[in-house]
Write a protein that holds these residues in place. Structure first.
Motif, mmCIF file in Angstrom:
data_model
loop_
_atom_site.group_PDB
_atom_site.id
_atom_site.type_symbol
_atom_site.label_atom_id
_atom_site.label_comp_id
_atom_site.label_asym_id
_atom_site.label_seq_id
_atom_site.Cartn_x
_atom_site.Cartn_y
_atom_site.Cartn_z
ATOM 1 N N LEU A 1 -7.637 18.438 -34.683
ATOM 2 C CA LEU A 1 -8.496 17.624 -33.815
ATOM 3 C C LEU A 1 -8.859 16.340 -34.540
ATOM 4 O O LEU A 1 -9.962 16.185 -35.049
ATOM 5 C CB LEU A 1 -9.763 18.409 -33.448
ATOM 6 C CG LEU A 1 -9.571 19.672 -32.602
ATOM 7 C CD1 LEU A 1 -10.874 20.448 -32.499
ATOM 8 C CD2 LEU A 1 -9.084 19.303 -31.203
ATOM 9 N N GLY A 2 -7.894 15.449 -34.648
ATOM 10 C CA GLY A 2 -8.136 14.145 -35.257
ATOM 11 C C GLY A 2 -8.234 13.110 -34.155
ATOM 12 O O GLY A 2 -8.848 13.371 -33.115
ATOM 13 N N LEU B 1 -13.473 10.213 -28.072
ATOM 14 C CA LEU B 1 -14.870 10.471 -28.456
ATOM 15 C C LEU B 1 -15.439 9.293 -29.231
ATOM 16 O O LEU B 1 -16.581 8.881 -29.029
ATOM 17 C CB LEU B 1 -14.949 11.727 -29.338
ATOM 18 C CG LEU B 1 -14.687 13.068 -28.670
ATOM 19 C CD1 LEU B 1 -14.605 14.171 -29.709
ATOM 20 C CD2 LEU B 1 -15.786 13.379 -27.651
ATOM 21 N N LYS B 2 -14.605 8.752 -30.115
ATOM 22 C CA LYS B 2 -15.036 7.654 -30.989
ATOM 23 C C LYS B 2 -15.385 6.400 -30.191
ATOM 24 O O LYS B 2 -16.205 5.590 -30.625
ATOM 25 C CB LYS B 2 -13.916 7.359 -31.986
ATOM 26 C CG LYS B 2 -14.426 6.793 -33.286
ATOM 27 C CD LYS B 2 -13.283 6.686 -34.279
ATOM 28 C CE LYS B 2 -13.832 6.159 -35.604
ATOM 29 N NZ LYS B 2 -13.145 6.683 -36.735
ATOM 30 N N ASP C 1 -20.070 9.096 -35.012
ATOM 31 C CA ASP C 1 -20.004 10.432 -35.617
ATOM 32 C C ASP C 1 -21.397 11.071 -35.680
ATOM 33 O O ASP C 1 -21.546 12.274 -35.493
ATOM 34 C CB ASP C 1 -19.383 10.359 -37.020
ATOM 35 C CG ASP C 1 -17.875 10.147 -36.961
ATOM 36 O OD1 ASP C 1 -17.339 10.000 -35.837
ATOM 37 O OD2 ASP C 1 -17.239 10.118 -38.033
ATOM 38 N N GLY D 1 -11.053 15.883 -37.970
ATOM 39 C CA GLY D 1 -12.473 15.541 -37.861
ATOM 40 C C GLY D 1 -13.271 16.433 -36.924
ATOM 41 O O GLY D 1 -14.475 16.618 -37.116
HETATM 42 P P1 ADP Z 1 -7.305 10.966 -37.883
HETATM 43 O O1 ADP Z 1 -6.371 11.545 -36.877
HETATM 44 O O2 ADP Z 1 -7.580 9.525 -37.613
HETATM 45 O O3 ADP Z 1 -6.978 11.292 -39.328
HETATM 46 P P2 ADP Z 1 -9.697 12.586 -38.407
HETATM 47 O O4 ADP Z 1 -9.097 13.915 -38.648
HETATM 48 O O5 ADP Z 1 -10.279 11.829 -39.543
HETATM 49 O O6 ADP Z 1 -8.723 11.663 -37.554
HETATM 50 O O7 ADP Z 1 -10.845 12.799 -37.303
HETATM 51 C C1 ADP Z 1 -11.545 11.701 -36.796
HETATM 52 C C2 ADP Z 1 -12.025 12.027 -35.413
HETATM 53 O O8 ADP Z 1 -12.956 13.094 -35.475
HETATM 54 C C3 ADP Z 1 -12.726 10.855 -34.785
HETATM 55 O O9 ADP Z 1 -11.970 10.418 -33.685
HETATM 56 C C4 ADP Z 1 -14.090 11.389 -34.370
HETATM 57 O O10 ADP Z 1 -14.430 11.010 -33.059
HETATM 58 C C5 ADP Z 1 -13.945 12.893 -34.493
HETATM 59 N N1 ADP Z 1 -15.190 13.516 -34.940
HETATM 60 C C6 ADP Z 1 -15.939 13.171 -35.989
HETATM 61 N N2 ADP Z 1 -17.042 13.944 -36.061
HETATM 62 C C7 ADP Z 1 -16.976 14.816 -35.032
HETATM 63 C C8 ADP Z 1 -17.812 15.872 -34.541
HETATM 64 N N3 ADP Z 1 -18.929 16.217 -35.167
HETATM 65 N N4 ADP Z 1 -17.409 16.529 -33.434
HETATM 66 C C9 ADP Z 1 -16.271 16.208 -32.814
HETATM 67 N N5 ADP Z 1 -15.444 15.231 -33.213
HETATM 68 C C10 ADP Z 1 -15.789 14.538 -34.314
#
Ligand code: ADP
Length: 379
Positions: free
Chosen positions: A205-206, A248-249, A254, A340
């Motif tokens: 879930l990124g 979400l972002k 966050d 994330g």
């Molecule tokens: P990437 O694919 O860019 O490496 P990451 O694995 O770093 O992504 O995750 C980042 C994503 O996680 C962001 O899009 C953010 O919206 C989401 N995120 C951060 N904190 C939370 C949370 N508490 N609950 C759900 N989603 C979250």
């Protein structure tokens, strides 16, 4: 930028980061690289002859030629495949090609450590056309003049040779230290989660939602961008949706995500039915390039809104696992989570309810950890 040089510098600075007292105890080394990042190498010196083709670069000029020789919908029939990069270079570069070889990013970096030019693994080689089921390059590829540039392919985590003497003495590694074939970034990240039995899966879930499931059967479906990597006697089946954290972002920070999530009751089902996308178009688990993002109606309460979005993404995840099953993969039994969104316990509970499966955060998610497991296998 001189990419190859910077990768080499980084590799050696990482070796330098290993504490001096631990270096003599390192039994084996492996590493992962970005899939379809491609280098054309001088086979006399091992040096790159051109700048590397990065993973996301597209060479559509080579597509017609490749489509005319490869089976319909084969992985190589995408502008960014390694084979497209090779053929584009072959057709456009006028230099003498007698002493050249193709290597993937991981292969070349490993070569710097073991010194045997021309070795790859079947995960990295998939996008250049290697058939991991036959365990050879297919005939349609071997009949092409550029096929002599293709590397020898071994299983990931196979011992190649001892660590080169100069590297060994420079850093103080043991003379028994061996170097093993590697894999791609995303497979290494899956291996890190140690989901080793068929039916175990990792949802990432990124920015996007990616799922990978260990299966006893191999499935491919270009419509959904679903394909399988070989992992010993099993298959790592995967697909990626355009939904995920990037949406979400755009709506919440966050900190907001964390605070709002605290107030969600995950046992209560949300009636809101969204399809969160950053832009038009979806591929997996619904193949619809024209699909519109659906994030309305927006309720007054942000807690209710977030609950609806998280639950809608969970429904897409559930649909994704059902699709893999329908395409012939092993039934999913347990899901580990990376990325994330993995730290959001309320979301985990919602997903357990919607998926009807045990869901937990993966203990290890770093690709480097997966590469270390491969090194251990080869030791
Ligand atoms: P990437 O694919 O860019 O490496 P990451 O694995 O770093 O992504 O995750 C980042 C994503 O996680 C962001 O899009 C953010 O919206 C989401 N995120 C951060 N904190 C939370 C949370 N508490 N609950 C759900 N989603 C979250």
């Amino acid at each position: 930028m001189d990419w190859a040089r910077s990768w080499k510098t980084t590799l050696f600075s990482l070796l330098e980061d290993i504490p001096v007292h631990l270096r003599p105890h390192v039994a084996s080394i492996s590493l992962d690289g970005t899939s379809a990042t491609t280098l054309i190498i001088d086979s006399n010196t091992g040096e790159p002859l051109a700048r590397p083709y990065l993973y996301n670069e597209s060479c559509p000029d080579a597509l017609p030629a490749i489509k005319s020789i490869a089976p319909v919908n084969h992985t190589v029939c995408s502008g960014s495949s390694t084979l497209c990069k090779l053929v584009s270079w072959w057709n456009n570069d006028n230099s003498d090609k007698t002493s050249t070889i193709l290597l993937h990013q991981a292969d070349w970096l490993l070569w710097l450590l073991h010194g045997q030019l021309g070795v790859s693994d079947y995960n990295n080689a998939l996008k250049v056309g290697y058939d991991p089921e036959l365990d050879s390059y297919p005939r349609w590829l071997l009949s092409q003049p550029y096929s002599r540039l293709l590397p020898v392919v071994k299983a990931p985590g196979t011992s190649i040779a001892h660590l080169k003497g100069d590297v060994r003495t420079l850093f103080g590694f043991s003379e028994n230290c061996i170097v093993c074939t590697g894999t791609t970034d995303s497979i290494a990240a899956f291996l890190a989660a140690r989901a080793t039995k068929p039916g175990k899966a990792v949802t990432s879930l990124g920015s996007t939602l990616a799922i990978k499931l260990l299966s006893t059967t191999r499935i491919e479906d270009a419509r959904y961008g679903v394909y399988s990597h070989r992992l010993d006697d099993k298959w790592l089946v995967g697909g990626a949706s355009n939904t995920g954290g990037a949406v979400l972002k755009e709506i919440f920070t966050d900190e907001q995500l964390e605070k709002l999530s605290e107030h969600i009751n995950p046992m209560e089902s949300s009636p809101l039915n969204y399809y969160p996308l950053k832009s038009v178009g979806e591929r997996f688990p619904v193949a619809d390039p024209m699909m519109e993002p659906r994030l309305h109606p927006r309720p007054e309460s942000d807690v209710v809104y977030l609950h609806g979005i998280l639950e809608s993404i969970a429904r897409i995840e559930a649909k994704a696992y059902i699709l893999l099953k329908d395409l012939g993969a092993t039934q999913v039994e347990e899901v580990f989570t990376a990325g994330g969104g993995a730290k959001n316990d309320k979301w985990t509970k919602i997903r357990e309810r919607i998926l009807g499966l045990p869901v937990s955060q993966a203990t290890q998610t770093e690709a480097a950890y997966g590469a270390a497991l491969l090194a251990m296998k080869g030791a």
